[in-house]
Scaffold this motif. Structure first.
Motif, PDB file in Angstrom:
ATOM      1  N   ARG A 295       0.828  -1.207   0.000  1.00 18.51           N
ATOM      2  CA  ARG A 295       0.000   0.000   0.000  1.00 18.51           C
ATOM      3  C   ARG A 295       0.862   1.257   0.000  1.00 18.51           C
ATOM      4  N   LYS A 339      -5.914  -1.480   8.411  1.00 15.71           N
ATOM      5  CA  LYS A 339      -5.272  -1.349   7.106  1.00 15.71           C
ATOM      6  C   LYS A 339      -5.205   0.136   6.831  1.00 15.71           C
ATOM      7  N   HIS A 341      -6.080   2.636   4.844  1.00 13.44           N
ATOM      8  CA  HIS A 341      -6.925   2.786   3.659  1.00 13.44           C
ATOM      9  C   HIS A 341      -6.645   4.080   2.917  1.00 13.44           C
ATOM     10  N   HIS A 342      -5.388   4.374   2.698  1.00 14.89           N
ATOM     11  CA  HIS A 342      -5.157   5.579   1.916  1.00 14.89           C
ATOM     12  C   HIS A 342      -5.722   5.267   0.542  1.00 14.89           C
ATOM     13  N   ASN A 343      -6.433   6.212   0.010  1.00 14.21           N
ATOM     14  CA  ASN A 343      -6.949   6.009  -1.327  1.00 14.21           C
ATOM     15  C   ASN A 343      -5.870   6.439  -2.280  1.00 14.21           C
ATOM     16  N   GLY A 389      -7.944   1.479  -3.628  1.00 13.81           N
ATOM     17  CA  GLY A 389      -6.960   2.291  -4.339  1.00 13.81           C
ATOM     18  C   GLY A 389      -5.752   1.474  -4.811  1.00 13.81           C
ATOM     19  N   PRO A 390      -5.178   0.620  -3.959  1.00 15.64           N
ATOM     20  CA  PRO A 390      -4.012  -0.160  -4.405  1.00 15.64           C
ATOM     21  C   PRO A 390      -4.395  -1.289  -5.361  1.00 15.64           C
ATOM     22  N   GLN A 428     -20.185  -6.102  -2.668  1.00 16.86           N
ATOM     23  CA  GLN A 428     -18.836  -6.192  -3.223  1.00 16.86           C
ATOM     24  C   GLN A 428     -18.538  -7.663  -3.494  1.00 16.86           C
ATOM     25  N   LYS A 499     -16.994 -10.302   8.410  1.00 15.49           N
ATOM     26  CA  LYS A 499     -16.115  -9.294   9.013  1.00 15.49           C
ATOM     27  C   LYS A 499     -16.839  -8.656  10.185  1.00 15.49           C
ATOM     28  N   ILE A 504     -12.769  -7.579   4.527  1.00 18.74           N
ATOM     29  CA  ILE A 504     -13.357  -7.841   3.205  1.00 18.74           C
ATOM     30  C   ILE A 504     -12.253  -8.266   2.235  1.00 18.74           C
ATOM     31  N   GLU A 505     -11.224  -7.450   2.126  1.00 15.07           N
ATOM     32  CA  GLU A 505     -10.091  -7.826   1.288  1.00 15.07           C
ATOM     33  C   GLU A 505      -9.251  -8.864   2.040  1.00 15.07           C
TER      34      GLU A 505
HETATM   35  P1  XMP Z   1     -11.482  -4.241   4.522  1.00 16.28           P
HETATM   36  O1  XMP Z   1     -10.605  -5.175   3.758  1.00 16.28           O
HETATM   37  O2  XMP Z   1     -10.711  -3.347   5.448  1.00 16.28           O
HETATM   38  O3  XMP Z   1     -12.165  -3.322   3.423  1.00 16.28           O
HETATM   39  O4  XMP Z   1     -12.574  -4.954   5.247  1.00 16.28           O
HETATM   40  C1  XMP Z   1     -13.232  -2.432   3.641  1.00 16.28           C
HETATM   41  C2  XMP Z   1     -13.481  -1.688   2.342  1.00 16.28           C
HETATM   42  O5  XMP Z   1     -12.355  -0.880   2.001  1.00 16.28           O
HETATM   43  C3  XMP Z   1     -11.785  -1.270   0.766  1.00 16.28           C
HETATM   44  N1  XMP Z   1     -10.326  -1.211   0.927  1.00 16.28           N
HETATM   45  C4  XMP Z   1      -9.565  -0.191   0.508  1.00 16.28           C
HETATM   46  N2  XMP Z   1      -9.885   0.948  -0.144  1.00 16.28           N
HETATM   47  N3  XMP Z   1      -7.615   1.580  -0.170  1.00 16.28           N
HETATM   48  C5  XMP Z   1      -8.897   1.820  -0.490  1.00 16.28           C
HETATM   49  O6  XMP Z   1      -9.171   2.835  -1.106  1.00 16.28           O
HETATM   50  C6  XMP Z   1      -7.203   0.466   0.486  1.00 16.28           C
HETATM   51  O7  XMP Z   1      -6.018   0.276   0.759  1.00 16.28           O
HETATM   52  C7  XMP Z   1      -8.235  -0.466   0.836  1.00 16.28           C
HETATM   53  N4  XMP Z   1      -8.223  -1.658   1.486  1.00 16.28           N
HETATM   54  C8  XMP Z   1      -9.522  -2.093   1.528  1.00 16.28           C
HETATM   55  C9  XMP Z   1     -12.302  -2.675   0.507  1.00 16.28           C
HETATM   56  O8  XMP Z   1     -12.344  -2.953  -0.890  1.00 16.28           O
HETATM   57  C10 XMP Z   1     -13.673  -2.614   1.151  1.00 16.28           C
HETATM   58  O9  XMP Z   1     -14.628  -2.014   0.288  1.00 16.28           O
END
Ligand code: XMP
Length: 507
Positions: A295, A339, A341-343, A389-390, A428, A499, A504-505
């Motif tokens: 990321r 995580k 979650h930087h876009n 984003g990644p 999703q 979750k 999710i990912e």
């Molecule tokens: P997780 O995996 O944390 O995902 O349960 C929750 C939502 O966020 C999205 N996701 C991301 N979006 N950058 C983003 O912009 C990221 O690094 C990232 N990681 C997870 C994931 O697709 C889900 O909708």
């Protein structure tokens, strides 16, 4: 624009955008303004009604937000919500005091259906309460029009001056009749005609963009996601020829996605700059297996590519971003970093731009989609599910290589094509290329290919999710197609974890 207007005066409550949205849902135009705005300015806007938001403070505390007392003499209908109601009561001579019993959460409310704001409703309602102060004595002219077990003045009215107050929050879903109450206030009290629609909304946003940008140029980082795409289409209409969209194709997109984004913008009056940077990203990701490291690298590289391209454009002061209202709330929340979650598209603070254009800042996701459709964007973009984003880098477990990405892209495209036939629409769904290889047999020979995991989830907030039970026939058809059509894959599994405890990912 000569639509009827409702002004939402903000006293620091967390729901101001939700109130504005409820008013829009009634086809009435609304704008949010600071609670202390000068009265002459407010009157000049000629609103048909005013709504005072809630807020965290106590009206009897020195320094708490106040309004001009003459606000209540304008002759314009006013609805005060929570703090807004207490402010109205306090200003007009009522008594606001700490509650002996604070009320939080869904609370039974008995309402007076003879009041125009409760017309056509059941006497028994449920309201979301969240207060530590309450109104214990009403100003002259006011009567109580709703009560709870602990709160004798859960809603109040002075029908002659057309002043109303509610201690509970009609704007939230936890007040099931709330939308009707707001509708009643607008149509029965303010005389709204419902003359506002998405075209007016678009025209208003376009006027605001022109006002902000003047005759200058604007740069936008286009990711191909719903928000940045709608933002691009809107800006292209507002300032034709002066929008420069930088689309960094990092090679981590789904099958054909880069071309689809390019095609969607080909006929528009904007400068579309596609940077094919796959090699650059893959080089930097070589040997990297840690998800957070992936990321970070992708985020940094994105900014570098974006800045290089933006520099080539010369001196442009304005940067546009497709920030929407839920992003504004989420970025205010402090929580442990599970995580980062930087876009991709999230740019550093020291970037050279001095002006930020964020026309979608007050909109909710479904409104952004409706606007996108109106602006003629294709369904593939407007209904696009959230995509990290990644990109596929976090769905390609372990080291990211072109070969693995290509396998994943094919498998994911097959899953999505099959899901199109399903009546269930998960929020999703996607394929993951696990880093596990397993033994298989094809024809008479042994194979040792990758395992693909399929995931489909139902969620409203993406903070939690449930697995969607997909028909076995669809899963087996998808699995057969993937193993037959994607060279290098020998097994397919379905992920049945929610979750929490999973995310999710996969990474
Ligand atoms: P997780 O995996 O944390 O995902 O349960 C929750 C939502 O966020 C999205 N996701 C991301 N979006 N950058 C983003 O912009 C990221 O690094 C990232 N990681 C997870 C994931 O697709 C889900 O909708």
């Amino acid at each position: 624009m000569d639509n009827q207007l409702v002004v939402v005066l903000d006293f620091g409550g967390q729901y101001k955008e939700l109130i504005a949205r409820r008013v829009r849902e009634c086809s009435v135009c609304s704008v949010i303004k600071p609670g202390e705005m000068p009265l002459e300015e407010l009157a000049a806007m000629e609103p048909i009604g005013i709504i005072l938001t809630g807020g965290p403070d106590s009206v009897y505390r020195d320094g708490s937000p106040k309004c001009d007392p003459k606000l209540f003499e304008l002759g314009i209908p006013i609805l005060g919500i929570c703090y807004g109601m207490q402010l109205m009561m306090h200003t007009l001579g009522g008594v606001v005091e700490p509650c002996s019993v604070s009320e939080y959460g869904r609370t039974k409310v008995t309402v007076d259906t003879a009041s125009p704001i409760f017309t056509g409703m059941d006497r028994q309602q449920v309201g979301l309460m969240s207060h530590t102060d309450q109104v214990n004595a009403l100003p002259a002219g006011f009567v109580s029009i709703a009560q709870t077990g602990h709160c004798p003045n859960a809603a109040v009215a002075d029908p002659v001056r057309r002043l109303y107050g509610m201690q509970f929050h009609p704007e939230v879903e936890n007040t099931p009749g709330g939308a009707q109450m707001i509708r009643n206030f607008l149509f029965n009290v303010c005389g709204a005609t419902g003359d506002y629609n998405i075209e007016d909304y678009e025209a208003r946003m376009i006027a605001e963009i022109r006002d902000q940008v003047g005759d200058e140029h604007v740069v936008l980082g286009l990711s191909g996601g719903v928000d940045s795409s709608v933002c691009a289409a809107l800006l292209a209409k507002a300032i034709p020829g002066r929008l420069h969209c930088i689309f960094v194709d990092h090679g981590l997109m789904r099958k054909n996605e880069g071309d689809e984004v390019e095609a969607a913008f080909s006929g528009r009056d904007l400068d579309f700059i596609r940077v094919n940077a796959e090699e650059r990203f893959l080089n930097r990701l070589k040997g990297v297996t840690d998800p957070e490291r992936k990321r970070k690298i992708i985020g940094e590289e994105f900014v570098r590519v974006f800045e290089e391209e933006a520099d080539k454009l010369g001196d442009i002061r304005f940067l546009a971003q497709g920030t929407i209202y839920p992003d504004v709330i989420e970025s205010g929340v402090n929580s442990a970093v599970i995580k980062s979650h930087h876009n991709v598209g999230g740019l550093p603070e020291d970037i050279k731009f001095t002006g930020l254009v964020e026309p979608l800042r007050g909109l909710f996701k479904d409104e952004v989609r409706a606007l996108g459709r109106r602006l003629g964007l294709p369904d593939t973009l407007v209904d696009r599910q959230p995509f990290p984003g990644p990109g596929l880098a976090v769905r390609c477990i372990g080291e990211v290589t072109k070969e693995k990405l290509d396998m994943l892209r094919e498998a994911d495209a097959i899953f999505r094509a099959e899901m199109k036939r399903s009546r269930r629409k998960p929020d999703q769904y996607f394929a993951v290329l696990t880093d596990t290889r397993s033994v298989g047999v094809m024809g008479d020979s042994r194979t040792h290919g990758y395992t693909i995991a399929l995931r489909a989830v139902k969620t409203t907030d993406f903070m939690t999710c449930e697995v969607v039970p997909i028909a076995h026939s669809l899963l087996t058809r998808t699995a057969t197609r993937i193993v037959n059509e994607v060279k290098g894959v020998s097994r397919v599994v379905y992920d049945i974890t929610g979750k929490p405890p999973a995310t999710i990912e996969w990474e």
